[in-house]
Motif scaffolding. Structure first.
Motif, mmCIF file in Angstrom:
data_model
loop_
_atom_site.group_PDB
_atom_site.id
_atom_site.type_symbol
_atom_site.label_atom_id
_atom_site.label_comp_id
_atom_site.label_asym_id
_atom_site.label_seq_id
_atom_site.Cartn_x
_atom_site.Cartn_y
_atom_site.Cartn_z
ATOM 1 N N PHE A 110 -7.549 0.137 13.973
ATOM 2 C CA PHE A 110 -8.125 1.698 13.444
ATOM 3 C C PHE A 110 -6.599 1.460 12.221
ATOM 4 C CE2 PHE A 110 -8.117 1.184 18.592
ATOM 5 C CZ PHE A 110 -9.215 2.198 18.315
ATOM 6 N N ASP A 111 -7.531 2.335 11.704
ATOM 7 C CA ASP A 111 -6.489 2.803 10.058
ATOM 8 C C ASP A 111 -6.326 4.648 9.882
ATOM 9 O OD1 ASP A 111 -5.890 3.578 7.698
ATOM 10 O OD2 ASP A 111 -6.547 2.057 6.266
ATOM 11 N N PHE A 112 -5.818 5.349 10.124
ATOM 12 C CA PHE A 112 -5.386 6.269 10.681
ATOM 13 C C PHE A 112 -3.795 6.964 10.403
ATOM 14 C CE2 PHE A 112 -2.892 4.403 13.955
ATOM 15 C CZ PHE A 112 -2.200 4.312 14.358
ATOM 16 N N THR A 113 -4.042 8.665 10.126
ATOM 17 C CA THR A 113 -2.825 9.342 9.529
ATOM 18 C C THR A 113 -2.086 9.801 10.743
ATOM 19 O OG1 THR A 113 -4.121 11.020 8.930
ATOM 20 C CG2 THR A 113 -3.789 8.999 7.279
ATOM 21 N N ILE A 114 -1.218 10.449 11.118
ATOM 22 C CA ILE A 114 -0.196 10.866 11.971
ATOM 23 C C ILE A 114 0.646 12.217 10.804
ATOM 24 C CG2 ILE A 114 1.705 11.609 13.889
ATOM 25 C CD1 ILE A 114 -0.040 8.639 14.423
ATOM 26 N N ASP A 115 -0.016 13.113 10.789
ATOM 27 C CA ASP A 115 1.124 14.345 10.019
ATOM 28 C C ASP A 115 1.027 13.452 8.576
ATOM 29 O OD1 ASP A 115 1.735 15.490 11.838
ATOM 30 O OD2 ASP A 115 3.527 14.468 12.838
ATOM 31 N N ASN A 116 0.062 12.771 8.096
ATOM 32 C CA ASN A 116 0.068 12.401 6.208
ATOM 33 C C ASN A 116 1.315 11.020 5.910
ATOM 34 O OD1 ASN A 116 -2.565 13.762 5.602
ATOM 35 N ND2 ASN A 116 -0.668 15.440 5.238
ATOM 36 N N THR A 117 1.581 10.496 7.188
ATOM 37 C CA THR A 117 1.837 9.562 7.228
ATOM 38 C C THR A 117 0.654 8.347 7.503
ATOM 39 O OG1 THR A 117 4.066 9.949 7.418
ATOM 40 C CG2 THR A 117 3.283 7.254 7.685
ATOM 41 N N ARG A 118 0.160 7.518 7.304
ATOM 42 C CA ARG A 118 -0.555 6.079 7.017
ATOM 43 C C ARG A 118 -0.327 5.098 8.287
ATOM 44 N NH1 ARG A 118 -4.901 3.535 2.096
ATOM 45 N NH2 ARG A 118 -5.957 2.806 3.904
#
Length: 442
Positions: free
Chosen positions: A104-112
């Motif tokens: 998975f390549d994802f972001t949480i609060d715009n941290t990748r």
């Protein structure tokens, strides 16, 4: 959370690693050039013939998330799981005993973040987590269960004290699964964000029981506000004016609980946890829902058993759709065109592509045979990079590719080109086989 890409390999009909890219604007860049909501596609559609691997691809995503939830909990029960769940590509001797790959390549609060693992018949082989603190990728940890050291930690991301919080991790357990189970101070939040951001819809012709279970789950999770459900049924032009509980068939104490929950929902959740419903009570509510249809001269109330498959399909997915748009989560819909009218399908898609409705970056990933979506691509605010195709070669291997991979003019009739075979991913039909079978019978 925003999903940028998902990759899978050696899983069911998928042999070589394939990647679904939901942020083509990002390209090969590491750093986000804009908020993730502005970089990701709100809708991703996967087309292809039956048995091409579309469902297997979505199932791979479900399996990977389930591994994060279950490998350190229910999968540890060897009476139920004597060996870890494992579904490799079986049509090639070279891959039969190799692990499956998930990432998975994802972001949480715009941290990748980049999280992945390989999983085989003995459990976890490799596991890794990286993130982009500033300008480049930095490892959080790298795990290799065949290595004597096993873990390579980034002490700046996870100091030794927080590493020890994880305790001893069994080979059958993912690190993120242990972190989720034990509510780890750092990794637990990442695992929770990842696993709680996906909702899989119960669609398809075989999903009747799953739809009932979904409605049951929605009531249990307090996501079943009857006033909102009534409005959602009206929005879909089902002919239903309101949805209620038939209080003549449900014990009064259960009715009181339902009314308390609805009041709490309307009061921004105040007191919503004061009342709980057990499984038997929830089932009593589900099977005694009443659907009021406004007729020419009078209204008529129908039971759930009297409603159409399309109505039940919408009833089971509409609250999930609303929750996804409100919270900015990811909605996964296999066989999206099953039991839903074309106009309703297009309305749902527009809910995601219209930024005035989709204000929180929700994403919709769907599989379908409905080529009208391609024909109406511009009207639905979709782009070629939104359209993906899956096909299976003669060796039984599924491949995945995008409409954006093909040269196309802006005025091109994409639907006609697809149905004409320009992009592949069409069934290889053989009416002569049917002709022969019919002849044999006669």
């Amino acid at each position: 959370m925003s999903l940028l890409r998902f990759s899978v390999g050696n899983y069911r009909s998928i042999n070589n690693v394939v990647t679904l890219d939901m942020a083509p604007a990002l390209g090969s860049a590491t750093v986000l050039s804009a908020p993730a909501q502005d970089l990701t596609q709100p809708v991703t559609a996967i087309f292809g013939p039956n048995a091409s691997g579309k469902s297997n691809f979505l199932d791979a995503m479900y399996f990977a998330l389930r591994a994060v939830v279950s490998s350190a909990t229910s999968w540890r029960d060897e009476s139920d799981y004597p060996t870890p769940p494992y579904f490799p590509f079986i049509l090639d001797d070279a891959t039969l005993n190799e692990p499956s790959f998930f990432e998975f390549d994802f972001t949480i609060d715009n941290t990748r973040y980049l999280y992945g693992f390989t999983y085989g018949s003995d459990g976890v082989i490799e596991e890794w987590l990286s993130y982009v603190p500033k300008q480049r990728w930095s490892k959080c940890f790298i795990r290799n269960t065949s290595d004597d050291t096993e873990f390579d930690w980034n002490n700046a991301f996870l100091n030794r004290t927080t590493q020890r919080e994880l305790g001893k991790i069994d080979k059958r357990e993912l690190v993120l699964s242990v972190a989720l189970r034990d509510k780890h101070s750092i990794l637990g939040k990442i695992a929770e964000a990842l696993t709680s951001s996906f909702n899989f819809l119960p669609l398809g012709d075989s999903a009747q029981n799953a739809r009932i279970e979904q409605i049951t789950s929605l009531i249990r999770k307090r996501h079943f506000d009857l006033d909102e459900i009534s409005l959602l049924m009206q929005a879909a032009d089902t002919g239903i004016d309101s949805v209620s509980v038939d209080e003549t068939k449900v014990p009064q104490h259960i009715v009181d609980k339902i009314n308390h929950i609805i009041t709490a929902i309307n009061n921004a959740g105040d007191g919503i946890n004061d009342v709980t419903l057990n499984d038997k009570e929830v089932e009593s509510v589900v099977y005694n829902l009443a659907f009021t249809h406004k007729g020419k001269n009078q209204s008529r109330t129908l039971t759930m058993q009297e409603e159409s498959a399309g109505t039940l399909a919408w009833l089971s997915i509409a609250p999930q759709l609303l929750q996804s748009l409100r919270k900015g989560t990811i909605l996964i819909a296999d066989e999206f065109d099953s039991s839903l009218h074309q106009n309703l399908i297009e309305m749902i898609i527009r809910c995601f592509t219209d930024r005035s409705i989709n204000q929180h970056g929700a994403q919709l990933i769907l599989t379908t045979h409905n080529t009208n979506i391609i024909e109406h691509m511009e009207a639905l605010a979709l782009e070629p990079a939104t359209m993906w195709f899956m096909e299976k070669n003669l060796d039984g291997e599924s491949s995945l590719f995008s409409l954006a991979d093909f040269p196309n003019r802006s005025e091109a009739n994409y639907e006609r080109r697809y149905l004409g075979g320009r992009y592949g991913a069409l069934p290889r039909l053989s009416p002569s086989t049917l002709r022969g079978l019919v002849s044999q019978e006669s």
